[in-house]
Design a protein around this motif. Structure first.
Motif, PDB file in Angstrom:
ATOM      1  N   ALA A 172       0.868  -1.212  -0.044  1.00 16.03           N
ATOM      2  CA  ALA A 172      -0.069  -0.171  -0.079  1.00 16.03           C
ATOM      3  C   ALA A 172       0.759   1.136  -0.242  1.00 16.03           C
ATOM      4  CB  ALA A 172      -0.970  -0.057   1.209  1.00 16.03           C
ATOM      5  N   LEU A 173       1.859   1.136   0.763  1.00 14.04           N
ATOM      6  CA  LEU A 173       2.987   2.391   1.015  1.00 14.04           C
ATOM      7  C   LEU A 173       3.383   2.600  -0.518  1.00 14.04           C
ATOM      8  CD1 LEU A 173       4.395   4.587   2.558  1.00 14.04           C
ATOM      9  CD2 LEU A 173       6.251   2.684   2.953  1.00 14.04           C
ATOM     10  N   MET A 230       2.404   1.803  -3.450  1.00  8.90           N
ATOM     11  CA  MET A 230       1.682   1.955  -4.598  1.00  8.90           C
ATOM     12  C   MET A 230       0.673   3.573  -4.179  1.00  8.90           C
ATOM     13  SD  MET A 230       1.679  -0.098  -6.674  1.00  8.90           S
ATOM     14  CE  MET A 230       2.929  -1.395  -6.557  1.00  8.90           C
ATOM     15  N   GLY A 231       1.100   4.339  -2.886  1.00  8.47           N
ATOM     16  CA  GLY A 231       0.736   5.442  -2.613  1.00  8.47           C
ATOM     17  C   GLY A 231       1.299   6.811  -3.178  1.00  8.47           C
ATOM     18  N   PRO A 232       0.532   7.957  -3.077  1.00  9.24           N
ATOM     19  CA  PRO A 232       1.296   9.039  -3.540  1.00  9.24           C
ATOM     20  C   PRO A 232       2.683   9.510  -2.996  1.00  9.24           C
ATOM     21  CG  PRO A 232      -0.386   9.530  -1.959  1.00  9.24           C
ATOM     22  CD  PRO A 232      -0.488   8.160  -1.826  1.00  9.24           C
ATOM     23  N   ASP A 233       3.102   8.993  -1.737  1.00 14.01           N
ATOM     24  CA  ASP A 233       4.479   9.705  -1.159  1.00 14.01           C
ATOM     25  C   ASP A 233       5.190   8.249  -1.098  1.00 14.01           C
ATOM     26  OD1 ASP A 233       6.333  11.373  -0.255  1.00 14.01           O
ATOM     27  OD2 ASP A 233       5.734  10.878   1.616  1.00 14.01           O
ATOM     28  N   ALA A 234       5.309   7.331  -2.407  1.00 16.26           N
ATOM     29  CA  ALA A 234       5.895   6.179  -1.918  1.00 16.26           C
ATOM     30  C   ALA A 234       7.360   6.559  -2.191  1.00 16.26           C
ATOM     31  CB  ALA A 234       5.588   5.219  -3.228  1.00 16.26           C
ATOM     32  N   PRO A 235       8.178   5.629  -1.124  1.00 14.38           N
ATOM     33  CA  PRO A 235       9.754   5.940  -1.478  1.00 14.38           C
ATOM     34  C   PRO A 235      10.405   5.359  -2.832  1.00 14.38           C
ATOM     35  CG  PRO A 235       8.984   4.456   0.718  1.00 14.38           C
ATOM     36  CD  PRO A 235       7.699   4.873  -0.302  1.00 14.38           C
ATOM     37  N   ASP A 236      11.594   5.249  -2.876  1.00 14.53           N
ATOM     38  CA  ASP A 236      12.180   4.661  -4.004  1.00 14.53           C
ATOM     39  C   ASP A 236      12.253   3.449  -4.437  1.00 14.53           C
ATOM     40  OD1 ASP A 236      13.269   7.481  -5.086  1.00 14.53           O
ATOM     41  OD2 ASP A 236      13.729   7.310  -3.203  1.00 14.53           O
ATOM     42  N   LEU A 237      12.278   2.580  -3.246  1.00 15.88           N
ATOM     43  CA  LEU A 237      12.472   1.137  -3.166  1.00 15.88           C
ATOM     44  C   LEU A 237      11.647   0.663  -2.011  1.00 15.88           C
ATOM     45  CD1 LEU A 237      13.495  -1.347  -4.645  1.00 15.88           C
ATOM     46  CD2 LEU A 237      15.532  -1.190  -3.123  1.00 15.88           C
ATOM     47  N   GLY A 238      10.731  -0.388  -2.348  1.00 21.84           N
ATOM     48  CA  GLY A 238      10.135  -0.975  -1.073  1.00 21.84           C
ATOM     49  C   GLY A 238      10.801  -2.621  -1.194  1.00 21.84           C
ATOM     50  N   ALA A 239      11.128  -2.988   0.061  1.00 21.94           N
ATOM     51  CA  ALA A 239      11.529  -4.427   0.028  1.00 21.94           C
ATOM     52  C   ALA A 239      11.118  -5.105   1.287  1.00 21.94           C
ATOM     53  CB  ALA A 239      12.952  -4.362  -0.079  1.00 21.94           C
TER      54      ALA A 239
END
Length: 541
Positions: free
Chosen positions: A260-261, A263-272
């Protein structure tokens, strides 16, 4: 201690996994540990040998570690290196075995399975190369368990595993080591940490979900401390015996908070994310999920951007159900690709022989020759290295990769905890129909081949049969069926569906939409609904 055989102690793709309550039964854990020792004992015994011990910290980890230490002492080991608090991630355990020249190691984990008093527990033996015991060795363990009449255990108080340093346990030395130091040093030797520090100093944002599992301390030590990522980069970073009541499987269902994070408007550069014992990984860019099969291919195509792989790679290995995306990279690089059964142990011979450098499985595992296990944090560090060198987003890298190589649309449908007899009937029925399928049509396409995958190891000549049912269509699309070896209740049927798309105008379709005709055909071909009563999968990845 006198005992008698206990049925059902046949290791699966990664050791013996059962419910915690099974391992808590009288003699159960001791029987299996003694079976391990009996199966791997050299002719001259364990005198002078070092054993590595640790686990993912799940419920029953501490109690199991104490029993294993006393049994190692009674069986004649000279020394045990044990992670502080009986903690070692699976890749860190492989690192410690290799770094210290140990005889082998015992890893306490049920990987991505749930924990807690009603959850799962597991135990496996890793050999001197740091990799999971090969099939011949696990078969010997099972055979030993069927004839066991006694086990050896030292009567002694528990060892304080909170304090670093050596302690005597009978004639054996127990040395409590930092769970993270050896592993962090290895990662620093593979990657350009100063360049990654500069990446974070420049404002790059990572969010790593440790899922309240073992990688929390490793992720904090590397991402937040060594690389300077802001505090809070690691979420759910405190290991808990029940993983906070969650399922520590890094997929889009169980890592929904991270998804969810991203795909959100303030997403980080990389999620892992990583799993219970730290060997799996999930990669999500801003607005885009990278499937494990695609991640393997993209890492292989870009590995030369990290110092350890600057001279190129010798080859790629993937499990049979993993998509063929990596095959296209191997062809472009002019290196061999090997298709193995599911289970990291099948990569060990290829790695030891220098035939491959990068390995991966569709079940969220990728790794290289640095250890003999898949490695979640290693995969994140390689992704960070690629992002730092290329100066592009995850989405840009993915789209450029698909434009260059084409896209293998791919999905896995899991039917969990189905009736074991029904699952066996489904597989037997489909296996019987395989010879008649070539020449027939599935989803309007011609079936080219249909078989039960077997593997001939090119290094040692060993053969593994009945590793999954494959239906391959004339256009290269595939449907694969296999029963998982990682569950502890009923059976888990996994169905893998793949379709190659070379058309540059059709590279951004929703995956389930692109594969819809094949998905329907896969359900119908195996009579899944009729035989299992399931109208839909438990998990889709």
């Amino acid at each position: 201690m006198l005992t008698q055989p206990i049925s059902g102690m046949k290791p699966g793709t990664s050791g013996l996994r059962k419910k915690v309550t099974d391992f808590q039964r009288p003699h159960y854990l001791a029987n299996f540990v003694q079976s391990i020792f009996n199966a791997v004992r050299p002719a001259d015994g364990f005198a002078g040998k070092t054993l590595v011990l640790g686990g993912d910290g799940r419920f029953f980890n501490a109690e199991a570690a104490q029993l294993i230490l006393k049994m190692a002492a009674a069986n004649g080991f000279a020394r045990v290196l044990v992670g502080q608090g009986a903690i070692l991630s699976t890749p860190a355990a492989s690192c410690v075995i290799r770094r210290h020249g140990a005889f082998g190691g015992i890893i306490l984990s049920a990987s991505h399975n749930p924990g807690g008093p009603e959850g799962d527990f597991g135990i496996k033996f890793n050999a001197a190369n740091g990799g999971p015991a090969p099939e011949a060795m696990t078969e010997a363990m099972y055979a030993a368990s069927q004839t066991l009449t006694e086990y050896h255990v030292l009567e002694a108080p528990d060892v304080d595993l909170t304090r670093l340093g050596p302690t005597a346990l009978g004639a054996m030395t127990v040395e409590v080591i930092s769970p993270v130091d050896d592993y962090v040093a290895l990662m620093a030797s593979l990657f350009d940490f100063p360049a990654l520090r500069a990446l974070f100093a420049g404002g790059f944002r990572l969010r790593f979900d440790a899922m309240h599992a073992v990688t929390g301390p490793y992720a904090r030590a590397i991402f937040e401390e060594a690389l300077g990522a802001p505090a809070g980069t690691v979420m759910n970073g405190t290991p808990l015996p029940d993983f906070g009541g969650h399922h520590p499987d890094p997929n889009l269902v169980h890592a929904h908070e991270l998804l969810a994070l991203m795909m959100g408007p303030d997403a980080p550069d990389l999620g892992a994310a990583s799993d219970g014992d730290g060997d799996r990984n999930l990669i999500i860019g801003r607005g885009i999920f990278i499937s494990p099969s695609d991640s393997l291919a993209m890492l292989a195509a870009n590995a030369h951007l990290a110092p350890a792989y600057a001279q190129g790679i010798s080859g790629i290995a993937r499990s049979m159900p993993t998509s063929g995306a990596a095959d296209r990279v191997a062809a472009a690089l002019g290196v061999p690709v090997y298709e193995t059964p599911t289970g990291w142990k099948f990569f060990g011979n290829l790695l030891d022989a220098g035939r491959v450098t990068i390995c991966g499985e569709e079940s969220a595992g990728t790794g290289s020759h640095h250890v003999r296990e898949k490695d979640g944090i290693w995969a994140v560090l390689l992704w960070l290295s690629i992002l730092a060198r290329r100066g592009q987003s995850v989405q840009q890298i993915a789209q450029e990769h698909w434009f260059t190589y084409g896209r293998n649309y791919y999905t896995r449908h899991d039917y969990e905890e189905i009736d074991a007899a029904a699952a066996a009937q489904l597989m037997a029925g489909l296996r019987a129909r395989l010879p008649a399928l070539p020449g027939a049509t599935v989803a309007g396409r011609l079936v080219a081949t249909a078989d039960d995958f077997s593997y001939l190891d090119p290094v040692d000549g060993s053969q593994s049969k009945q590793q999954g049912l494959r239906v391959v269509l004339a256009d290269g699309s595939r449907i694969v069926y296999r029963l998982s070896g990682t569950g502890t209740a009923g059976a888990t049927l996994r169905v893998y569906i793949e379709q190659y798309e070379p058309d540059a105008a059709r590279l951004d379709l929703p995956v389930q939409e692109a594969l819809a005709p094949l998905i329907a055909a896969a359900e119908s071909l195996a009579d899944i609904r009729a035989l299992t009563g399931r109208t839909e999968p438990s998990v889709i990845t």
